[in-house]
Design a protein around this motif. Structure first.
Motif, PDB file in Angstrom:
ATOM      1  N   TRP A  58       8.177   2.726   6.084  1.00  0.00           N
ATOM      2  CA  TRP A  58       7.672   1.454   5.590  1.00  0.00           C
ATOM      3  C   TRP A  58       7.602   0.459   6.726  1.00  0.00           C
ATOM      4  O   TRP A  58       8.559   0.255   7.443  1.00  0.00           O
ATOM      5  N   MET A  59       6.462  -0.140   6.879  1.00  0.00           N
ATOM      6  CA  MET A  59       6.294  -1.194   7.867  1.00  0.00           C
ATOM      7  C   MET A  59       6.419  -2.519   7.130  1.00  0.00           C
ATOM      8  O   MET A  59       5.627  -2.802   6.239  1.00  0.00           O
ATOM      9  N   CYS A  60       7.420  -3.292   7.444  1.00  0.00           N
ATOM     10  CA  CYS A  60       7.638  -4.575   6.798  1.00  0.00           C
ATOM     11  C   CYS A  60       7.090  -5.678   7.691  1.00  0.00           C
ATOM     12  O   CYS A  60       7.580  -5.887   8.788  1.00  0.00           O
ATOM     13  N   THR A  61       6.068  -6.343   7.241  1.00  0.00           N
ATOM     14  CA  THR A  61       5.465  -7.429   7.990  1.00  0.00           C
ATOM     15  C   THR A  61       5.726  -8.722   7.246  1.00  0.00           C
ATOM     16  O   THR A  61       5.347  -8.855   6.091  1.00  0.00           O
TER      17      THR A  61
ATOM     18  N   SER B 212       0.879  -1.170   0.000  1.00  0.00           N
ATOM     19  CA  SER B 212       0.000   0.000   0.000  1.00  0.00           C
ATOM     20  C   SER B 212       0.916   1.219   0.000  1.00  0.00           C
ATOM     21  O   SER B 212       1.445   1.601   1.039  1.00  0.00           O
TER      22      SER B 212
ATOM     23  N   ALA C 194       3.808  -6.024   2.983  1.00  0.00           N
ATOM     24  CA  ALA C 194       3.626  -7.311   3.656  1.00  0.00           C
ATOM     25  C   ALA C 194       4.118  -8.403   2.716  1.00  0.00           C
ATOM     26  O   ALA C 194       3.702  -8.467   1.565  1.00  0.00           O
TER      27      ALA C 194
ATOM     28  N   GLU D  91      -0.173   4.180   2.252  1.00  0.00           N
ATOM     29  CA  GLU D  91       0.035   3.910   3.675  1.00  0.00           C
ATOM     30  C   GLU D  91       1.479   3.545   3.990  1.00  0.00           C
ATOM     31  O   GLU D  91       1.828   3.327   5.146  1.00  0.00           O
ATOM     32  N   SER D  92       2.317   3.441   2.965  1.00  0.00           N
ATOM     33  CA  SER D  92       3.733   3.051   3.124  1.00  0.00           C
ATOM     34  C   SER D  92       3.887   1.739   3.868  1.00  0.00           C
ATOM     35  O   SER D  92       4.661   1.634   4.814  1.00  0.00           O
ATOM     36  N   THR D  93       3.128   0.722   3.446  1.00  0.00           N
ATOM     37  CA  THR D  93       3.231  -0.588   4.079  1.00  0.00           C
ATOM     38  C   THR D  93       3.564  -1.664   3.054  1.00  0.00           C
ATOM     39  O   THR D  93       3.154  -1.589   1.900  1.00  0.00           O
TER      40      THR D  93
END
Length: 196
Positions: A117-120, A76, A83, A79-81
């Motif tokens: 960035w959230m890296c999941t 996204s 996964a 949203e800077s995400t």
């Protein structure tokens, strides 16, 4: 799928992994080359970053082992995400945390620093074949692996380990020429490196 491979025998957990065909290179559009046009990050761009990460046990990439696939990358840009779901070649792979750490480091090093960035990472433990469900097969707890990878302090502490940092950095480098194989320094060394 291209066929069976691997090095056979020895200390390898998966001595004969299935080898999959690499996807083609992504065509670059004129809009992507134009520096005046904002370029959003998409799933293919993320996949292109992680597909060439070297497996810690075999002289193959995560894409060639089907550990990562573009369809399991979600992005996204607003949203800077990011996964990424990954699947080790065997359910009891002790290298799962190291693979996840390599993916996470590659993304953190490659994504724009101006964005958050959230890296999941999600480790899916689905059997590749009926062989994987043999009696005595030990399955890793994907929740535990994901908890370790999501813990910023554990990841930072793991990366302070000089040898581990070298292993992760090496995994993120381009693969050597075909036919060349340097023995892995990870065998048996890091299955629970984030537990300490």
């Amino acid at each position: 799928m291209v066929g069976g491979g691997g090095m056979g025998g020895g200390l390898l957990e998966n001595a004969n992994p299935l080898i999959y065909e690499r996807s083609g290179e992504r065509p670059v559009t004129a809009g992507e080359e134009d520096e005046q046009v904002p370029d959003s990050i998409d799933a293919r761009e993320i996949f292109d970053l992680i597909r060439s990460i070297n497996d810690p046990e075999h002289p193959l990439t995560l894409e060639e082992l089907n550990v990562v696939e573009q369809v399991r990358v979600q992005v996204s840009d607003p949203e800077s995400t990011v996964a990424v779901a990954f699947t080790p070649t065997i359910p009891h792979c002790s290298m799962a945390t190291l693979i996840g750490l390599s993916i996470k480091v590659k993304l953190l090093r490659s994504l724009p620093s101006v964005s958050r960035w959230m890296c999941t990472l999600h480790q899916e433990l689905m059997p590749r074949s009926m062989q994987d469900t043999a009696p005595g097969c030990v399955r890793l707890d994907s929740t535990g692996v994901n908890k370790q990878l999501a813990d910023k302090e554990r990841v930072a502490a793991a990366l302070e380990n000089t040898h581990l940092l070298e292993v992760v950095t090496s995994a993120c480098q381009p693969a050597p020429e075909p036919g060349f194989f340097a023995p892995s320094h990870t065998q048996g060394s890091w299955p629970c490196f984030l537990n300490h």
